[in-house]
Write a protein that holds these residues in place. Structure first.
Motif, PDB file in Angstrom:
ATOM      1  N   LEU A  56      -0.232  11.965   9.465  1.00 46.08           N
ATOM      2  CA  LEU A  56       0.027  10.528   9.625  1.00 46.08           C
ATOM      3  C   LEU A  56      -0.741   9.714   8.587  1.00 46.08           C
ATOM      4  O   LEU A  56      -0.234   8.746   8.027  1.00 46.08           O
ATOM      5  CB  LEU A  56      -0.367  10.055  11.030  1.00 46.08           C
ATOM      6  N   GLU A  57      -1.944  10.166   8.317  1.00 43.91           N
ATOM      7  CA  GLU A  57      -2.759   9.476   7.318  1.00 43.91           C
ATOM      8  C   GLU A  57      -2.093   9.594   5.934  1.00 43.91           C
ATOM      9  O   GLU A  57      -2.021   8.622   5.185  1.00 43.91           O
ATOM     10  CB  GLU A  57      -4.144  10.125   7.318  1.00 43.91           C
ATOM     11  N   TYR A  58      -1.600  10.791   5.615  1.00 42.82           N
ATOM     12  CA  TYR A  58      -0.895  10.980   4.334  1.00 42.82           C
ATOM     13  C   TYR A  58       0.306  10.042   4.246  1.00 42.82           C
ATOM     14  O   TYR A  58       0.568   9.444   3.209  1.00 42.82           O
ATOM     15  CB  TYR A  58      -0.359  12.413   4.189  1.00 42.82           C
TER      16      TYR A  58
ATOM     17  N   THR B 214       3.675   0.732   7.993  1.00 41.28           N
ATOM     18  CA  THR B 214       4.247  -0.304   7.121  1.00 41.28           C
ATOM     19  C   THR B 214       3.505  -1.631   7.215  1.00 41.28           C
ATOM     20  O   THR B 214       3.913  -2.610   6.588  1.00 41.28           O
ATOM     21  CB  THR B 214       5.729  -0.565   7.480  1.00 41.28           C
ATOM     22  N   GLU B 215       2.430  -1.656   7.980  1.00 45.26           N
ATOM     23  CA  GLU B 215       1.674  -2.892   8.190  1.00 45.26           C
ATOM     24  C   GLU B 215       1.310  -3.542   6.848  1.00 45.26           C
ATOM     25  O   GLU B 215       0.766  -2.878   5.954  1.00 45.26           O
ATOM     26  CB  GLU B 215       0.392  -2.538   8.948  1.00 45.26           C
ATOM     27  N   GLY B 216       1.653  -4.796   6.719  1.00 48.45           N
ATOM     28  CA  GLY B 216       1.299  -5.515   5.500  1.00 48.45           C
ATOM     29  C   GLY B 216       2.244  -5.293   4.334  1.00 48.45           C
ATOM     30  O   GLY B 216       2.011  -5.773   3.226  1.00 48.45           O
TER      31      GLY B 216
ATOM     32  N   LEU C 156       9.456   2.164  -2.449  1.00 48.12           N
ATOM     33  CA  LEU C 156       9.765   1.215  -1.372  1.00 48.12           C
ATOM     34  C   LEU C 156      10.925   0.288  -1.720  1.00 48.12           C
ATOM     35  O   LEU C 156      11.517  -0.319  -0.837  1.00 48.12           O
ATOM     36  CB  LEU C 156       8.517   0.387  -1.022  1.00 48.12           C
ATOM     37  N   ASP C 157      11.261   0.206  -3.017  1.00 47.18           N
ATOM     38  CA  ASP C 157      12.387  -0.649  -3.424  1.00 47.18           C
ATOM     39  C   ASP C 157      13.723  -0.078  -2.993  1.00 47.18           C
ATOM     40  O   ASP C 157      14.716  -0.783  -2.989  1.00 47.18           O
ATOM     41  CB  ASP C 157      12.488  -0.746  -4.958  1.00 47.18           C
TER      42      ASP C 157
ATOM     43  N   CYS D 142       2.790   5.524   1.687  1.00 44.20           N
ATOM     44  CA  CYS D 142       3.541   4.279   1.757  1.00 44.20           C
ATOM     45  C   CYS D 142       2.745   3.115   1.145  1.00 44.20           C
ATOM     46  O   CYS D 142       3.240   2.402   0.282  1.00 44.20           O
ATOM     47  CB  CYS D 142       3.877   4.011   3.221  1.00 44.20           C
ATOM     48  N   LYS D 143       1.501   2.963   1.559  1.00 45.72           N
ATOM     49  CA  LYS D 143       0.746   1.776   1.160  1.00 45.72           C
ATOM     50  C   LYS D 143       0.186   1.866  -0.255  1.00 45.72           C
ATOM     51  O   LYS D 143       0.153   0.893  -0.977  1.00 45.72           O
ATOM     52  CB  LYS D 143      -0.403   1.537   2.135  1.00 45.72           C
ATOM     53  N   LYS D 144      -0.267   3.049  -0.636  1.00 40.53           N
ATOM     54  CA  LYS D 144      -0.951   3.148  -1.923  1.00 40.53           C
ATOM     55  C   LYS D 144      -0.017   3.675  -3.008  1.00 40.53           C
ATOM     56  O   LYS D 144       0.048   3.128  -4.102  1.00 40.53           O
ATOM     57  CB  LYS D 144      -2.171   4.072  -1.767  1.00 40.53           C
TER      58      LYS D 144
END
Ligand SMILES: Nc1ncnc2c1ncn2[C@@H]1O[C@H](COP(=O)(O)OP(=O)(O)O)[C@@H](O)[C@H]1O
Ligand SMILES: [Mg+2]
Length: 258
Positions: A175-177, A251-253, A214-215, A182-184
């Protein structure tokens, strides 16, 4: 150069370094399944000393054949995308909408080459973000070279076949991966499951050809599927977090498509 000539040059190139791999002979039998373009690409990699020997097959999938190889005495993985059997329709769906590959011509060879380049660049982005993936080493046309994940000449097992001592810990690492990816790295794996995670000293994500930025118009749809797959697998081993809650956390933020 005709086919025999390419093959014998390739053999000489690989032989001159003395193959030490256990199954180096297997490779000879397998050469026949490759088209000339692939043999030439392999020859180039061998000639540039990026591959010093090729051993047995680790996996023969529909889209890619994977071999154990060597580079400067180090074990490596040689992933060869098969031009003959590729699913071009599916590949195009993942390439469309990814701005990095907007200019790829829609002809079979070009699509496979773009796909190979895409997997290399996705692995690189994931690695740079700090996620455990095989380190990508080089690519040429339809061939991708990466770090071998395993012990001795034996690859780490896929998660579905692995013995998990602490499933909960592995689940949370995955989950961390996903969150870091996603975020980084701003990527969605898009084919995440117990098939594309190897379990060694820790879990490793593999097989990132189809991963999208993400696009991509379907990025969030792919993420929802990845979450569902991971939860489906882990729910018989440990407590899992609800799909929806996970989606929110991962997906937060991040600005989402409407
Ligand atoms: N870097 C690697 N190190 C060790 N084994 C690997 C590596 N990459 C792939 N493999 C082996 O090959 C299998 C298929 O690889 P994958 O990239 O998932 O290809 P496919 O597109 O055919 O699913 C993996 O499940 C694993 O057993
Ligand atoms: Mg796979």
């Amino acid at each position: 150069m005709d086919r025999d000539e390419i093959q014998s040059r390739l053999d000489r190139e690989l032989h001159s370094h003395g193959a030490r791999l256990k199954d180096a002979d297997q490779w000879k039998v397998r050469q026949d399944v490759f088209d000339e373009a692939t043999l030439i690409a392999l020859y180039r990699l061998a000639n540039k000393k990026i591959i010093s020997s090729i051993g047995g097959a680790l996996s023969t999938g529909k889209e890619a054949n994977i071999f154990l190889g060597e580079k400067d005495g180090q074990l490596i993985v040689i992933k060869i995308y098969m031009i003959r059997t590729a699913n071009f329709k599916a590949m195009t769906d993942y390439l469309d909408g990814d701005p990095r590959f907007a200019n790829v011509r829609r002809i079979k060879k070009e699509i496979i080459f773009a796909w190979t380049r895409k997997e290399y660049s996705n692995l690189m982005r994931a690695q740079e973000a700090g996620i455990a993936v095989p380190k990508p080493l080089a690519f040429n046309r339809n061939i991708l070279l990466m770090e071998f994940l395993g012990k001795d000449e034996k690859p780490y097992p896929q998660l579905r076949l692995a013995m998990m001592e602490d499933a909960e810990k592995i689940y949370h690492l995955i989950l961390e991966y996903m969150e870091i990816l996603c975020k980084k790295a701003r990527l969605i794996h898009a084919d995440l499951s117990e098939y594309n995670i190897l379990l060694g000293d820790r879990p490793y994500l593999i097989d990132m050809g189809q991963s999208v930025t993400l696009d991509h118009p379907r990025a969030m749809q792919f993420l929802i599927r990845d979450i569902a797959n991971v939860n489906r697998f882990f729910k018989s081993y440990c407590d899992t977090i609800a799909d929806k809650e996970l989606f929110g956390k991962i997906t937060e933020g991040i600005i989402q498509e409407p």
